[in-house]
Design a protein around this motif. Structure first.
Motif, short mmCIF file in Angstrom:
data_model
loop_
_atom_site.label_atom_id
_atom_site.label_comp_id
_atom_site.label_asym_id
_atom_site.label_seq_id
_atom_site.Cartn_x
_atom_site.Cartn_y
_atom_site.Cartn_z
N ILE A 554 0.83 -1.20 0.00
CA ILE A 554 0.00 0.00 0.00
C ILE A 554 0.87 1.25 0.00
CG2 ILE A 554 -0.29 -0.01 2.52
CD1 ILE A 554 -2.79 1.29 -0.14
N LEU A 555 2.00 1.23 0.70
CA LEU A 555 2.91 2.37 0.67
C LEU A 555 3.49 2.56 -0.72
CD1 LEU A 555 4.73 1.69 4.06
CD2 LEU A 555 3.27 3.66 3.55
N GLN A 556 3.85 1.46 -1.37
CA GLN A 556 4.36 1.56 -2.75
C GLN A 556 3.32 2.19 -3.66
OE1 GLN A 556 5.88 -2.14 -4.41
NE2 GLN A 556 5.16 -1.55 -6.45
N ARG A 557 2.06 1.76 -3.55
CA ARG A 557 1.02 2.31 -4.42
C ARG A 557 0.78 3.79 -4.13
NH1 ARG A 557 2.11 -1.35 -7.94
NH2 ARG A 557 1.07 -3.37 -7.67
N MET A 558 0.87 4.19 -2.89
CA MET A 558 0.68 5.61 -2.57
C MET A 558 1.82 6.46 -3.14
SD MET A 558 -2.13 6.16 -0.93
CE MET A 558 -1.84 7.68 -0.03
N ILE A 559 3.04 5.98 -3.05
CA ILE A 559 4.17 6.73 -3.59
C ILE A 559 4.08 6.78 -5.11
CG2 ILE A 559 6.69 6.74 -3.83
CD1 ILE A 559 6.78 5.57 -0.96
N GLU A 560 3.65 5.68 -5.73
CA GLU A 560 3.44 5.70 -7.17
C GLU A 560 2.37 6.72 -7.57
OE1 GLU A 560 4.55 0.97 -7.99
OE2 GLU A 560 2.45 1.62 -7.93
N GLY A 561 1.45 7.01 -6.65
CA GLY A 561 0.43 8.02 -6.89
C GLY A 561 0.83 9.40 -6.39
#
Length: 776
Positions: A554-561
């Motif tokens: 979820i942290l990876q997806r937030m940073i990608e966003g």
């Protein structure tokens, strides 16, 4: 959460800064965490081979897995120390825990506990003004044998391979044996400095190892401490947040302690009860434990070692699988996700290291990993099928009734199968197998072409957690869909899905395994007041509990966003677990409850107290996400895409990279943001590709001793390439790209006003009535 207990760390740092001269202090000596008796925290060490030791900081531990465990068997529960006949009472001790030792102090008397790398030896050092010191080894696992000269011998009842334990003074001194033979007291002169406890297969081998320990003790202590110090030196961090720096250092070393050589090279899944290798856990852990830290040789050894245990029986339904669990005396293959992760991480290793030779060596293993599922487990639509408990959500009652069934086509399994096909095709191309590469690429394309229409309900922003055997989608909201984004387009849809997951599943402390409105949601892992007496924690295991390893995705997806600030809020809360009570000193647990108990503001920790994938994903997101370091060894380049949260305004770091090191420095002021990168000890030039949100990527070819300085002022980016003499040899100025900025603006609009999920307790939960019930 309570303030971080870093008093000793900050005091040591202050005294170090005031020291006028002398050798540089060791980092491990500045990492001591003082533990008050009221906290009584878990503490563990390993020998980096087959053993760990688990103890409470103050109380004599009576927990099932406490003490000295070797090759999955407990051989010693604990010990009691005496000085001049008086017991050293642990609740009265002042306790400080370091990565390399545990120190308990009673005025002028102190105990120092340590283990040794690759040696089955415990040292219980004692410094005291008293005249005699004594030790009483505890536990039903020991049976008295005899004493010879200055060594007392015990048989290990639980040991599967006939281990003995010898207890002897550290320095040669007479040893006196007194009391009942069922629990004798061993006494020697205080000048001995304490006791060695040595485990081996015979008394002669114990005696020989004792002599070696006495002769080489200083060098062996230094070797273990130097290993830790060197890992910290090649993965150095210093920011404006001292407690964050301490958490990173501790997590790095606690995770490294789980990299062992029990049955080949591998990684313990978690302590205290997962002191064996699990294929799924191991390959989730591998990037954060080895690749991002520059330990490519360790990663290579683990990949080579685990590949040796692949199922080679072509008539077996498990053909091509790597083990789900690998123990000293057992191998099982009952999981479907370990093998895709093995292939994916092999390619990840090649990307990081540039070592394409391993593709050639392990290509036969990769081919079998493809042949098995294509022969036995892939359906007509190209999906990978599996049993109900063959994913990471694998809890079962009586080893037969799944408590969170996800058969027969879970969404994350399809994403992993897609990743395996893509990775396998690239490895095939490296190995020169073009036909296999084309076939696997075609299968990957077919899977991707179907997935979104079969799994995604765009109108409701839901991704089916699985397709049932009937083809019906199960839209239970779980974190697993976050792994499927390579199969979903466009970016805006992925961001909307991420927001929904964040607001429905992500509490300030972590992401839950099932949303709280579901009938089968359980707010607590273990039983709680008012619920049934036979409540089993596995009911909640994957049906509500927060799994910290899922924070990584979820942290990876937030940073990608382009959302580093909310991501950092969650990541920073996890960082506190390594150094704050009630967690184990320096480690991160497997689970948290979904909800805090009544009257509490934070949830209880549960599961193992030191879990490899929890710590690994924490570190991976730091390196790959916030620091944005993405090496490509084959191209001899590194993509740098940092996204620093607003609360960090100063950072210096150093990481291992290829055959050298990359150093970075970040400073934020009211006027600008400045990054500086330099490389050292590289054998040839390196291309840095620098990419900041809103700007086009900027390549810079650098050599050892050179540095790149990037200054961002509003909409302008300036890059200076400084040579080894300090002179600028290249300069470039960029402005915000409107198309790039429009993408970021779209993401910001989608995530605007987003908040964490908050517990909303209900008067009654499914757990009041029994185990979860899943109906098709």
């Amino acid at each position: 959460m309570k303030p971080v207990p870093v008093t000793l760390f900050l005091l040591t740092s202050f005294l170090t800064a005031c020291r006028p001269e002398g050798p540089a202090p060791r980092m491990i000596d500045s990492m001591g965490i003082m533990v008050p008796a009221a906290d009584n925290r878990d503490v563990t060490f390993t020998d980096k081979r087959t053993a760990y030791y688990y103890v409470k900081s103050h109380q004599t531990s009576v927990e099932w897995f406490s003490g000295w465990n070797i090759a999955t068997h407990r051989v010693l529960q604990d010990y009691t120390l005496l000085v001049d006949g008086d017991s050293l009472k642990r609740p009265e001790a002042s306790v400080t825990v370091y990565p390399h030792q545990l120190v308990r102090e009673w005025g002028e008397t102190a105990e120092t506990f340590r283990m040794y790398d690759n040696l089955r030896v415990l040292e219980v050092g004692i410094r005291t003004p008293g005249e005699e010191i004594s030790i009483i080894p505890d536990g039903y696992q020991l049976a008295w044998s005899e004493s010879r000269d200055d060594v007392a011998f015990y048989n290990c009842i639980e040991s599967a391979n006939g281990l003995l334990i010898g207890v002897a003074p550290v320095n040669a001194q007479p040893l006196r044996v007194e009391g009942k033979r069922s629990r004798p007291t061993l006494t020697t002169n205080a000048a001995s400095g304490g006791f060695f406890l040595i485990a081996d297969s015979s008394k002669a081998r114990i005696t020989d190892l004792l002599a070696s320990m006495r002769a080489n003790r200083a060098a062996l202590v230094a070797a273990r401490e130097s290993r830790m110090e060197n890992l910290l030196a090649t993965n150095f961090f210093r920011s404006n947040d001292a407690s964050l720096d301490l958490s990173l250092k501790w997590t790095l070393l606690s995770l490294d302690a789980l990299i062992t050589r029990q049955r080949g090279d591998g990684i313990f899944a978690g302590l205290p009860w997962f002191n064996d290798y699990w294929g799924r856990d191991l390959f989730i852990t591998l990037p954060g434990a080895t690749l991002v830290t520059g330990q490519y040789g360790v990663a290579r050894s683990i990949l080579m070692s685990f590949a040796n245990f692949q199922n080679n029986q072509e008539q077996s339904p498990d053909y091509g699988r790597v083990p789900n669990r690998l123990r000293p005396d057992d191998i099982i293959y009952n999981t479907t996700d370990g093998t895709p992760r093995f292939v994916i991480e092999l390619l990840n290793y090649i990307h990081y290291s540039g070592d394409t030779t391993l593709a050639w060596i392990l290509y036969p293993k990769v081919k079998k990993a493809m042949e098995g599922p294509l022969k036995y487990r892939v359906d007509k639509n190209g999906y990978l099928t599996h049993d109900d408990a063959d994913t990471w959500m694998d809890a079962k009652i009586a080893d037969r009734i799944p408590l969170s069934p996800r058969g027969n086509r879970a969404n994350d399994i399809q994403a992993l199968w897609y990743g395996q096909l893509r990775a396998g095709a690239e490895i095939a191309r490296i190995a020169g197998s073009w036909e296999d590469a084309r076939a696997w690429t075609q299968l990957a394309d077919q899977l991707r072409s179907r997935f979104q229409s079969d799994f995604v309900d765009e109108s409701r922003l839901l991704v089916a957690d699985r397709l049932l055997s009937s083809g019906k989608p199960d839209y239970s909201l779980r974190p697993n869909q976050l792994f499927t984004y390579d199969l979903i387009r466009p970016d805006s849809l992925r961001w909307k899905l991420t927001r929904k997951i964040w607001e429905d599943l992500v509490y300030p402390w972590g992401i839950g395994s099932l949303n709280q409105s579901h009938d089968n949601f359980y707010p607590y892992h273990t039983s709680w007041q008012g619920y049934r007496s036979d409540y089993h924690k596995d009911w909640a295991y994957h049906n509500g509990s927060v799994w910290l390893w899922n924070n990584g995705i979820i942290l990876q997806r937030m940073i990608e966003g382009f959302q580093p600030d909310p991501a950092y809020a969650l990541w920073r809360n996890q960082a506190r677990l390594a150094i704050e009570p009630p967690g184990a000193v320096g480690a991160m647990p497997e689970l948290l409850d979904a909800f805090p108990h009544e009257g509490k503001t934070q949830p209880s920790l549960s599961g193992t107290f030191s879990q490899a994938w929890s710590m690994s994903e924490f570190l991976r997101v730091w390196y790959e996400g916030f620091l944005g370091i993405r090496p490509d060894g084959r191209k001899r380049q590194v993509v740098l895409m940092p996204q620093m949260p607003d609360s960090l305004f100063s950072l210096d770091y150093r990481v291992g990279l290829f055959d050298g090191q990359l150093s970075g420095s970040f400073h934020r002021s009211l006027e600008h943001i400045r990054w500086t990168w330099s490389v050292d000890s590289l054998s040839s030039d390196l291309t840095l590709i620098i990419k900041f949100p809103g700007f086009e990527p900027v390549p810079a070819v650098v050599y050892t001793g050179e540095k790149v300085v990037v200054t961002i002022e509003g909409t302008k980016l300036k890059l200076d390439l400084i040579d080894s003499t300090g002179s600028s040899r290249a300069e470039r100025v960029l402005f915000i790209n409107p198309a790039e900025q429009a993408i970021i603006d779209q993401a910001n609009r989608i995530f605007a006003g987003m908040t964490f999920a908050q517990p909303a307790p209900r008067p009654r939960y499914r757990g009041m009535d029994g185990p979860p019930v899943w109906r098709e």
